[in-house]
Motif scaffolding. Structure first.
Motif, PDB file in Angstrom:
ATOM      1  N   PHE A  74       0.825  -1.202   0.000  1.00 43.42           N
ATOM      2  CA  PHE A  74       0.000   0.000   0.000  1.00 43.42           C
ATOM      3  C   PHE A  74       0.863   1.258   0.000  1.00 43.42           C
ATOM      4  CE2 PHE A  74      -3.440  -2.753   1.914  1.00 43.42           C
ATOM      5  CZ  PHE A  74      -4.175  -2.786   0.749  1.00 43.42           C
ATOM      6  N   ALA A  75       1.979   1.189   0.723  1.00 47.11           N
ATOM      7  CA  ALA A  75       2.917   2.319   0.673  1.00 47.11           C
ATOM      8  C   ALA A  75       3.411   2.498  -0.757  1.00 47.11           C
ATOM      9  CB  ALA A  75       4.087   2.071   1.626  1.00 47.11           C
ATOM     10  N   GLY A  76       3.683   1.383  -1.420  1.00 49.09           N
ATOM     11  CA  GLY A  76       4.137   1.442  -2.821  1.00 49.09           C
ATOM     12  C   GLY A  76       3.076   2.062  -3.721  1.00 49.09           C
TER      13      GLY A  76
ATOM     14  N   ALA B 268      -4.924   3.346   4.147  1.00 52.96           N
ATOM     15  CA  ALA B 268      -4.789   4.715   3.637  1.00 52.96           C
ATOM     16  C   ALA B 268      -3.564   5.400   4.243  1.00 52.96           C
ATOM     17  CB  ALA B 268      -6.050   5.514   3.957  1.00 52.96           C
ATOM     18  N   PHE B 269      -3.312   5.150   5.533  1.00 53.83           N
ATOM     19  CA  PHE B 269      -2.128   5.764   6.149  1.00 53.83           C
ATOM     20  C   PHE B 269      -0.839   5.188   5.562  1.00 53.83           C
ATOM     21  CE2 PHE B 269      -5.035   7.378   9.388  1.00 53.83           C
ATOM     22  CZ  PHE B 269      -4.577   8.680   9.432  1.00 53.83           C
ATOM     23  N   ALA B 270      -0.875   3.898   5.209  1.00 56.34           N
ATOM     24  CA  ALA B 270       0.289   3.328   4.538  1.00 56.34           C
ATOM     25  C   ALA B 270       0.517   4.037   3.210  1.00 56.34           C
ATOM     26  CB  ALA B 270       0.092   1.829   4.325  1.00 56.34           C
ATOM     27  N   GLY B 271      -0.576   4.294   2.484  1.00 52.19           N
ATOM     28  CA  GLY B 271      -0.473   5.005   1.212  1.00 52.19           C
ATOM     29  C   GLY B 271       0.088   6.410   1.398  1.00 52.19           C
ATOM     30  N   LEU B 272      -0.357   7.076   2.462  1.00 52.00           N
ATOM     31  CA  LEU B 272       0.125   8.425   2.767  1.00 52.00           C
ATOM     32  C   LEU B 272       1.628   8.391   3.047  1.00 52.00           C
ATOM     33  CD1 LEU B 272      -0.913  11.333   3.285  1.00 52.00           C
ATOM     34  CD2 LEU B 272      -1.017  10.739   5.707  1.00 52.00           C
ATOM     35  N   ALA B 273       2.040   7.394   3.851  1.00 49.12           N
ATOM     36  CA  ALA B 273       3.458   7.261   4.167  1.00 49.12           C
ATOM     37  C   ALA B 273       4.266   7.047   2.884  1.00 49.12           C
ATOM     38  CB  ALA B 273       3.676   6.090   5.132  1.00 49.12           C
TER      39      ALA B 273
ATOM     40  N   LEU C 142      -1.339  17.504  -2.718  1.00 51.07           N
ATOM     41  CA  LEU C 142      -2.558  16.964  -3.311  1.00 51.07           C
ATOM     42  C   LEU C 142      -2.311  15.551  -3.827  1.00 51.07           C
ATOM     43  CD1 LEU C 142      -5.164  18.508  -3.397  1.00 51.07           C
ATOM     44  CD2 LEU C 142      -4.767  18.985  -5.839  1.00 51.07           C
ATOM     45  N   ALA C 143      -1.154  15.366  -4.469  1.00 57.15           N
ATOM     46  CA  ALA C 143      -0.818  14.051  -5.021  1.00 57.15           C
ATOM     47  C   ALA C 143      -0.660  13.027  -3.906  1.00 57.15           C
ATOM     48  CB  ALA C 143       0.463  14.145  -5.839  1.00 57.15           C
ATOM     49  N   MET C 144      -0.079  13.471  -2.781  1.00 52.84           N
ATOM     50  CA  MET C 144       0.085  12.543  -1.653  1.00 52.84           C
ATOM     51  C   MET C 144      -1.270  12.106  -1.121  1.00 52.84           C
ATOM     52  SD  MET C 144       3.360  14.187   0.312  1.00 52.84           S
ATOM     53  CE  MET C 144       2.990  13.488   1.891  1.00 52.84           C
ATOM     54  N   ALA C 145      -2.199  13.062  -1.048  1.00 54.26           N
ATOM     55  CA  ALA C 145      -3.555  12.716  -0.598  1.00 54.26           C
ATOM     56  C   ALA C 145      -4.178  11.712  -1.566  1.00 54.26           C
ATOM     57  CB  ALA C 145      -4.410  13.971  -0.494  1.00 54.26           C
ATOM     58  N   ALA C 146      -3.939  11.930  -2.863  1.00 59.85           N
ATOM     59  CA  ALA C 146      -4.475  11.007  -3.868  1.00 59.85           C
ATOM     60  C   ALA C 146      -3.861   9.621  -3.699  1.00 59.85           C
ATOM     61  CB  ALA C 146      -4.219  11.540  -5.266  1.00 59.85           C
ATOM     62  N   GLY C 147      -2.577   9.599  -3.339  1.00 59.12           N
ATOM     63  CA  GLY C 147      -1.902   8.318  -3.100  1.00 59.12           C
ATOM     64  C   GLY C 147      -2.545   7.561  -1.949  1.00 59.12           C
ATOM     65  N   ALA C 148      -2.867   8.300  -0.866  1.00 61.72           N
ATOM     66  CA  ALA C 148      -3.535   7.668   0.274  1.00 61.72           C
ATOM     67  C   ALA C 148      -4.899   7.128  -0.151  1.00 61.72           C
ATOM     68  CB  ALA C 148      -3.691   8.680   1.413  1.00 61.72           C
TER      69      ALA C 148
END
Lengths: 310, 241, 297
Positions: free
Chosen positions: A58-60, A205-210, A79-85
């Motif tokens: 998910f981080a990936g 989602a937090f993994a995605g944010l990280a 914004l992109a980081m939020a989209a990643g999460a």
């Protein structure tokens, strides 16, 4: 001691860049990435009782989504980081909906398979991801280390606050009840599948944010990020720091990340050592090494204080 | 509103735990569900409350078929149950235990939940144990807590699996009175119990299962003299059982 | 022709898949846990055979035969040291513990092999070199012997499980540990035996895969994922399901790779078909082909 301890930690984290520059500051920046991953993973494994092996994956997803949106979509980094999460949450929703209906280790099995296939996908789709060479990613404010560090710290605190709030909310109470007795909760009206799904999606989602954070502070994302070994590292940090506490897992992350720096000469033995450490911890101190150490320290302090003349 | 079990069959491997059982419970009834150990009483309750999915037949609430629904939806339709071995949330306080069913309903407000849980605490005689963790309660108190939990949302049907097990004799008669009061207030109660004196005293209708088959269904007097029932209990007398 | 050779290949690979999946399934059946280090135990078997045959220069058949008891003892040792005590004292959070501990074991073994053997690919010699020709169909000798040995081992395993006293004891524990204990079956010993056999099956599969594919520290992961897909497809703990599931996966992989036109992609995504299969199973028949349906409360 219970109240002073976190306050001291916050103070130390805030002042850290004033004492450590360059190299160690960079170690701190990466340490915060792992701290977010370990604390959110321990929330899932320790509080909810769900073992997911896709946390690194998910981080990936967060990292590649954010990186590609900045490079090709021209999005701003936050914004992109939020989209990643969000992307990680959506994939988590899919996997969770598929596996959380059944009892048993289906989530662990499926997430492991998913991580491996994600790695294959990222490596094979060279045109999109630059394959195993890795994708160059724009940095936050051209890589100003101080800004990177405080961004990471802010995200880490956000993670802790949101997850702690979740634990103490209505949802958290129902999750504890489900964990105590699943049938008992279901026959009193608790939609167990839905609440498990909420916990899985939020932590994913937090993994995605990280992951997004990692992409924009390191400047390079590669399939290495989603290796099973990375997942092993997250697991080692969480187990070492204690699965039952978010802060403990985060400290475990920082501790092992620091240890890694001292183990540089044994670089290739590093994960074998950590693996052995996890086996040792699970066998002899399943609540985690750091909580055990904290307990001993507290006892020692009490004894020392009671002996001291007043 | 009627709860209907229509030719329900449930198998475990080669064992037929319920074979084509049909029975219905009408509004306001007080029914005893009895039978020897392993006769399928708990299995029937598990089927009704969604923990097991029947292999054949259907369970209906009014016109609606509920046998395919997950347990939490069945609960929200007003069918509450207790367990033979109490399922309470050990590491939560008594008050938190009571909050669980109410939180999931979604229609109670915070202060309503609080008022209701105080009220229930008194009814189940645990008013001094609100902050106690459930693991520190006695067996009988846990039984009462279970009953209290489902009462939080005021279900129409109460399926009680051995509610007297481990309950102190003094408390038992109070519990009997409490159940009778609930029944008078309009609750349909299905009582599974081995405490024959209590069952014969408070139930107005008895349903007898044996080896997964419904043996008889009728008034306590009729059941008491039914030969099949006596055979099912190996000729034992109910008053001693 | 392409069809026939793909099919032959699928049957050969499927037999080897069945071998490793049976190990996972047996462990799940008796110990009620998924061995997340299964792929790494397979890797251990691969290296063991390689070391015996290449480094110690033992005859190939002896190397293979010798690795069996070593793997079994390795499995029993792992069960004793990591799994027995928590089971015995009914540890809280046992379900999560066994997932964590077997996964961590896998990480440990994989990263121990890395510095010990290096990241290189090793290839052990197969029992039989050359190839066999049936009409126009050519099957490489390493694959054929691998499949034959696997077939033999599966046959012995099934005989053991269904015809011997010890095997019946294992199946009894799988069905009901409580009832088995009452009739005098030593449940703890059965758990150790099942784990030992499970690891042996994985290890033998590794030894047989070694000459066909290559042995390296990271080989376990993709095989483990395949084994997971197979047991979920076949139904967790079902012996029949593991065998059928193994052939299904092998056939899907074999023919799936023809479907993608780009050869480098086809090769890369060969391992990804398993996930597709897994998703389909979870969507439409979550209990697997031969699994018992269990209601999620």
């Amino acid at each position: 001691m219970k109240r002073i301890f976190p306050a001291l930690l916050v103070l130390a984290a805030l002042l850290f860049p004033f004492f450590f520059r360059d190299y160690w500051l960079y170690v701190g920046i990466i340490g915060l990435y792992y701290a977010i991953l370990a604390s959110s993973w321990s929330m899932l494994a320790g509080q909810v009782g769900l073992i997911s092996f896709a946390h690194a994956a998910f981080a990936g997803i967060g990292a590649y989504t954010s990186a590609l949106l900045v490079i090709h979509g021209g999005l701003s980094i936050p914004l992109a980081m939020a989209a990643g999460a969000l992307a990680a949450a959506v994939v988590g929703l899919g996997i969770g909906a598929l596996t959380l209906r059944m009892r048993g280790p289906y989530l662990a099995l499926t997430t492991l398979a998913f991580s491996e296939i994600l790695r294959i996908f990222i490596t094979a789709e060279y045109q999109l991801t630059q394959g195993s060479i890795g994708l160059k990613v724009p940095l936050i404010l051209d890589g100003n280390k101080l800004v990177c560090y405080y961004t990471g710290l802010a995200l880490f605190v956000l993670t802790l606050v949101v997850l702690t709030f979740l634990i103490h909310s209505r949802v958290g109470l129902l999750l504890v009840a489900m964990r105590e007795d699943e049938d008992g909760a279901a026959t009193r009206g608790v939609d167990t599948v839905a609440y498990r799904l909420i916990a899985f999606v939020v932590t994913s989602a937090f993994a995605g944010l990280a992951g997004g954070y990692y992409a924009h502070v390191v400047g390079l994302v590669s399939p290495q990020m989603v290796r099973i070994g990375e997942m092993g590292l997250i697991l080692a940090m969480s187990v070492f720091g204690g699965l039952e506490s978010l802060l403990g897992a985060a400290l475990g992350a920082i501790f092992l990340q620091t240890l890694t720096e001292y183990l540089r000469i044994f670089a290739e033995w590093r994960l074998a050592i950590f693996g052995a450490l996890v086996l040792f911890t699970l066998k002899f101190a399943p609540e985690g090494i750091l909580p055990r150490a904290y307990l001993y320290a507290e006892r020692f302090m009490d004894r020392w204080l009671s002996r001291a003349p007043r | 509103m009627m709860l209907t079990v229509d030719q329900v069959t449930k198998n475990f491997g080669g064992l037929q735990a319920l074979s084509s059982v049909s029975v219905s419970f009408r509004r306001g009834e007080f029914v005893g569900l009895i039978g020897p150990n392993g006769s399928g009483k708990t299995t029937l309750i598990n089927c009704i409350t969604g923990l097991y999915r029947p292999d054949g037949g259907a369970i209906r609430l009014g016109e609606e078929t509920i046998s395919h629904l997950p347990p939490h939806r069945i609960y929200r339709r007003g069918i509450g149950r207790t367990f033979q071995i109490s399922k309470v949330f050990n590491r939560l306080s008594v008050l938190d235990n009571l909050r669980i069913p109410a939180l999931t309903e979604g229609r109670l407000r915070r202060h309503e939940v609080q008022d209701r849980s105080r009220e229930i605490l008194e009814q189940i005689k645990l008013e001094h144990h609100g902050k106690t963790n459930a693991e520190n309660l006695s067996g009988g108190q846990r039984k009462l807590l279970e009953l209290g939990m489902i009462m939080m949302t005021d279900p129409r049907f109460l399926l009680l699996d051995e509610p007297f097990g481990g309950v102190h004799p003094e408390l038992k008669s109070q519990l009997e009175d409490y159940l009778c009061r609930l029944n008078r207030e309009g609750k349909t109660i299905v009582l599974v119990s081995h405490e024959m004196p209590s069952v014969f005293r408070i139930c107005e209708r008895l349903v007898v299962l044996d080896h997964g088959v419904l043996v008889t269904d009728g008034s306590p007097e009729a059941v008491r003299s039914d030969e099949r029932v006596i055979n099912a209990y190996l000729g034992g007398s109910y008053d001693e059982a | 022709m392409l069809f026939l050779s793909q099919l032959a290949n699928a049957l050969v690979i499927g037999t080897l898949y069945a071998l490793m999946a049976l190990g996972l399934s047996l462990i799940f059946g008796v110990l009620k846990l998924v061995n997340f280090s299964h792929g790494e135990c397979l890797m251990v078997g691969g290296y063991l055979y390689y070391v015996l045959a290449t480094t110690l220069k033992l005859p190939l058949s002896i190397s293979l035969a010798l690795s069996l008891p070593v793997l079994f003892l390795f499995g029993v040792f792992l069960e004793r040291s990591l799994l027995r005590a928590p089971y015995q004292r009914r540890m809280a959070r046992y379900d999560e513990y066994v997932i964590l501990v077997t996964f961590a074991l896998g990480i440990f073994l994989q990263n121990l092999a890395l510095p010990v053997f290096g990241p290189y690919n090793r290839q052990a010699a197969p029992l039989f070199k050359g190839s066999v020709r049936i009409g126009e169909l050519v099957i490489a000798g390493d694959r054929l012997t691998g499949a034959l040995v696997a077939f033999l081992v599966i046959g012995i395993l099934l005989f053991f499980l269904y015809r011997t006293y010890l095997g019946k004891g294992l199946r009894a524990v799988a069905q009901s540990p409580g009832a088995a204990a009452i009739v005098g079956i030593k449940v703890l010993r059965m758990r150790a035996v099942a784990f030992g056999i499970g690891i042996t099956l994985a290890g033998v599969a590794g030894a047989l895969f070694g000459p066909i594919f290559l042995v390296n520290p990271e080989m376990g992961t993709s095989f483990a994922v395949k084994a997971f897909v197979i047991v979920v497809l076949g139904g967790m703990g079902s012996i029949k399901g593991s065998i059928v599931g193994a052939y299904i996966l092998a056939i899907v992989e074999s023919f799936g790779s023809i479907l993608l036109p780009d050869p480098s992609r086809a090769l890369a995504y060969k391992d990804a078909y398993g996930l597709l299969l897994l998703v389909l199973v979870l969507l439409f028949r979550p209990q697997g082909l031969f699994g018992e349906k269990e209601r999620r409360a």
